[in-house]
Design a protein around this motif. Sequence first.
Motif, PDB file in Angstrom:
ATOM      1  N   LEU A  96     -58.746  38.158  48.701  1.00 61.35           N
ATOM      2  CA  LEU A  96     -59.766  38.145  49.748  1.00 61.35           C
ATOM      3  C   LEU A  96     -60.816  37.064  49.546  1.00 61.35           C
ATOM      4  CD1 LEU A  96     -60.651  41.764  50.846  1.00 61.35           C
ATOM      5  CD2 LEU A  96     -60.350  39.798  52.294  1.00 61.35           C
ATOM      6  N   TYR A  97     -61.317  36.923  48.357  1.00 56.72           N
ATOM      7  CA  TYR A  97     -62.404  35.981  48.125  1.00 56.72           C
ATOM      8  C   TYR A  97     -61.948  34.529  48.232  1.00 56.72           C
ATOM      9  CZ  TYR A  97     -60.723  35.012  43.408  1.00 56.72           C
ATOM     10  OH  TYR A  97     -59.979  34.617  42.344  1.00 56.72           O
ATOM     11  N   ARG A  98     -60.637  34.279  48.055  1.00 57.93           N
ATOM     12  CA  ARG A  98     -60.121  32.920  48.117  1.00 57.93           C
ATOM     13  C   ARG A  98     -59.597  32.538  49.490  1.00 57.93           C
ATOM     14  NH1 ARG A  98     -55.643  32.490  43.786  1.00 57.93           N
ATOM     15  NH2 ARG A  98     -54.962  34.328  44.900  1.00 57.93           N
ATOM     16  N   ASP A  99     -59.324  33.522  50.316  1.00 55.76           N
ATOM     17  CA  ASP A  99     -58.629  33.271  51.569  1.00 55.76           C
ATOM     18  C   ASP A  99     -59.621  32.981  52.693  1.00 55.76           C
ATOM     19  OD1 ASP A  99     -56.697  32.914  53.374  1.00 55.76           O
ATOM     20  OD2 ASP A  99     -56.051  34.993  53.463  1.00 55.76           O
ATOM     21  N   VAL A 100     -59.975  31.741  52.823  1.00 53.74           N
ATOM     22  CA  VAL A 100     -60.838  31.302  53.912  1.00 53.74           C
ATOM     23  C   VAL A 100     -60.006  30.345  54.763  1.00 53.74           C
ATOM     24  CG1 VAL A 100     -63.083  30.332  54.508  1.00 53.74           C
ATOM     25  CG2 VAL A 100     -62.767  31.445  52.307  1.00 53.74           C
ATOM     26  N   GLY A 101     -59.019  30.901  55.453  1.00 56.93           N
ATOM     27  CA  GLY A 101     -58.136  30.087  56.262  1.00 56.93           C
ATOM     28  C   GLY A 101     -57.151  29.265  55.459  1.00 56.93           C
ATOM     29  N   MET A 102     -56.866  29.684  54.222  1.00 55.24           N
ATOM     30  CA  MET A 102     -55.982  28.903  53.367  1.00 55.24           C
ATOM     31  C   MET A 102     -54.533  29.367  53.448  1.00 55.24           C
ATOM     32  SD  MET A 102     -58.566  28.671  50.140  1.00 55.24           S
ATOM     33  CE  MET A 102     -57.567  27.707  49.075  1.00 55.24           C
ATOM     34  N   GLY A 103     -54.265  30.470  54.152  1.00 53.77           N
ATOM     35  CA  GLY A 103     -52.887  30.877  54.369  1.00 53.77           C
ATOM     36  C   GLY A 103     -52.289  31.785  53.325  1.00 53.77           C
ATOM     37  N   PHE A 104     -53.092  32.628  52.683  1.00 48.69           N
ATOM     38  CA  PHE A 104     -52.540  33.610  51.744  1.00 48.69           C
ATOM     39  C   PHE A 104     -51.983  34.783  52.538  1.00 48.69           C
ATOM     40  CE2 PHE A 104     -55.748  31.722  48.812  1.00 48.69           C
ATOM     41  CZ  PHE A 104     -54.842  31.207  47.910  1.00 48.69           C
ATOM     42  N   GLY A 105     -50.791  34.670  53.031  1.00 55.26           N
ATOM     43  CA  GLY A 105     -50.176  35.727  53.827  1.00 55.26           C
ATOM     44  C   GLY A 105     -50.462  35.525  55.299  1.00 55.26           C
ATOM     45  N   GLY A 106     -49.473  35.882  56.105  1.00 53.19           N
ATOM     46  CA  GLY A 106     -49.630  35.772  57.547  1.00 53.19           C
ATOM     47  C   GLY A 106     -50.632  36.781  58.070  1.00 53.19           C
ATOM     48  N   ASP A 107     -51.062  36.564  59.301  1.00 47.82           N
ATOM     49  CA  ASP A 107     -51.985  37.530  59.884  1.00 47.82           C
ATOM     50  C   ASP A 107     -51.358  38.153  61.116  1.00 47.82           C
ATOM     51  OD1 ASP A 107     -52.141  35.102  61.205  1.00 47.82           O
ATOM     52  OD2 ASP A 107     -54.213  35.410  61.818  1.00 47.82           O
ATOM     53  N   ILE A 108     -51.612  39.431  61.277  1.00 43.45           N
ATOM     54  CA  ILE A 108     -51.159  40.200  62.419  1.00 43.45           C
ATOM     55  C   ILE A 108     -52.406  40.817  63.037  1.00 43.45           C
ATOM     56  CG2 ILE A 108     -49.767  42.151  63.194  1.00 43.45           C
ATOM     57  CD1 ILE A 108     -47.920  41.626  60.820  1.00 43.45           C
ATOM     58  N   PHE A 109     -52.652  40.524  64.304  1.00 39.64           N
ATOM     59  CA  PHE A 109     -53.863  40.955  65.010  1.00 39.64           C
ATOM     60  C   PHE A 109     -55.126  40.504  64.284  1.00 39.64           C
ATOM     61  CE2 PHE A 109     -50.808  44.414  66.217  1.00 39.64           C
ATOM     62  CZ  PHE A 109     -50.598  43.962  67.512  1.00 39.64           C
ATOM     63  N   GLY A 110     -55.079  39.343  63.669  1.00 33.53           N
ATOM     64  CA  GLY A 110     -56.246  38.765  63.032  1.00 33.53           C
ATOM     65  C   GLY A 110     -56.520  39.225  61.614  1.00 33.53           C
ATOM     66  N   ALA A 111     -55.759  40.174  61.108  1.00 29.89           N
ATOM     67  CA  ALA A 111     -55.948  40.654  59.730  1.00 29.89           C
ATOM     68  C   ALA A 111     -54.749  40.221  58.901  1.00 29.89           C
ATOM     69  CB  ALA A 111     -56.084  42.168  59.692  1.00 29.89           C
ATOM     70  N   HIS A 112     -55.021  39.719  57.710  1.00 33.40           N
ATOM     71  CA  HIS A 112     -53.928  39.284  56.834  1.00 33.40           C
ATOM     72  C   HIS A 112     -53.101  40.485  56.401  1.00 33.40           C
ATOM     73  CE1 HIS A 112     -54.934  35.062  56.536  1.00 33.40           C
ATOM     74  NE2 HIS A 112     -56.208  35.428  56.498  1.00 33.40           N
ATOM     75  N   TYR A 119     -51.857  41.502  53.662  1.00 30.16           N
ATOM     76  CA  TYR A 119     -52.169  42.254  52.443  1.00 30.16           C
ATOM     77  C   TYR A 119     -53.332  43.216  52.637  1.00 30.16           C
ATOM     78  CZ  TYR A 119     -55.450  38.369  51.954  1.00 30.16           C
ATOM     79  OH  TYR A 119     -56.405  37.431  52.182  1.00 30.16           O
ATOM     80  N   THR A 120     -54.021  43.173  53.770  1.00 28.44           N
ATOM     81  CA  THR A 120     -55.113  44.121  54.031  1.00 28.44           C
ATOM     82  C   THR A 120     -54.689  45.263  54.934  1.00 28.44           C
ATOM     83  OG1 THR A 120     -55.897  42.831  55.918  1.00 28.44           O
ATOM     84  CG2 THR A 120     -56.853  42.328  53.767  1.00 28.44           C
ATOM     85  N   TRP A 121     -53.512  45.197  55.548  1.00 27.98           N
ATOM     86  CA  TRP A 121     -53.088  46.225  56.481  1.00 27.98           C
ATOM     87  C   TRP A 121     -52.821  47.557  55.806  1.00 27.98           C
ATOM     88  CZ3 TRP A 121     -53.105  47.056  61.525  1.00 27.98           C
ATOM     89  CH2 TRP A 121     -53.414  45.982  62.347  1.00 27.98           C
ATOM     90  N   GLY A 122     -52.529  47.560  54.525  1.00 28.83           N
ATOM     91  CA  GLY A 122     -52.300  48.823  53.821  1.00 28.83           C
ATOM     92  C   GLY A 122     -53.507  49.740  53.853  1.00 28.83           C
ATOM     93  N   ILE A 123     -54.696  49.168  53.933  1.00 32.08           N
ATOM     94  CA  ILE A 123     -55.907  49.988  54.004  1.00 32.08           C
ATOM     95  C   ILE A 123     -55.879  50.829  55.268  1.00 32.08           C
ATOM     96  CG2 ILE A 123     -58.426  49.903  54.196  1.00 32.08           C
ATOM     97  CD1 ILE A 123     -58.254  47.297  52.480  1.00 32.08           C
TER      98      ILE A 123
END
Length: 118
Positions: free
Chosen positions: A93-109, A111-115
Amino acid sequence: MSFFNEKNFDFIMATAVLLVLAIPVGIANIYLGYVIGEGPCTLCWWERIGMVVVGVAGILILRYGLKARYIAAVLFGAAYGIFMTLRHASFSLYRDVGMGFGGDIFGAHTYTWGILVY
């Protein structure tokens, strides 16, 4: 006729199990893996294992009834999954400022959808 009867419980439980197994585990894997071509990392797989455990425990509840061991399996699977999701997100999270760590679905990357799922 009460809303909280066995037939409605079975329908709600079957819908929840199908949603957990079909959307984040099934469709997301097919879309991300085959359409976009993004391979999951090890932490992604650990998140998905928790989703599969929750889904399988839900199927066992549907088949054998609401028993303490299956409820415990759902709770342990969800606790494991939310831990892995938070662990995964905390690394990126802290490194991903539009750098492409994982695709996004509905604007959320991804790796955060599990929450949301857990």
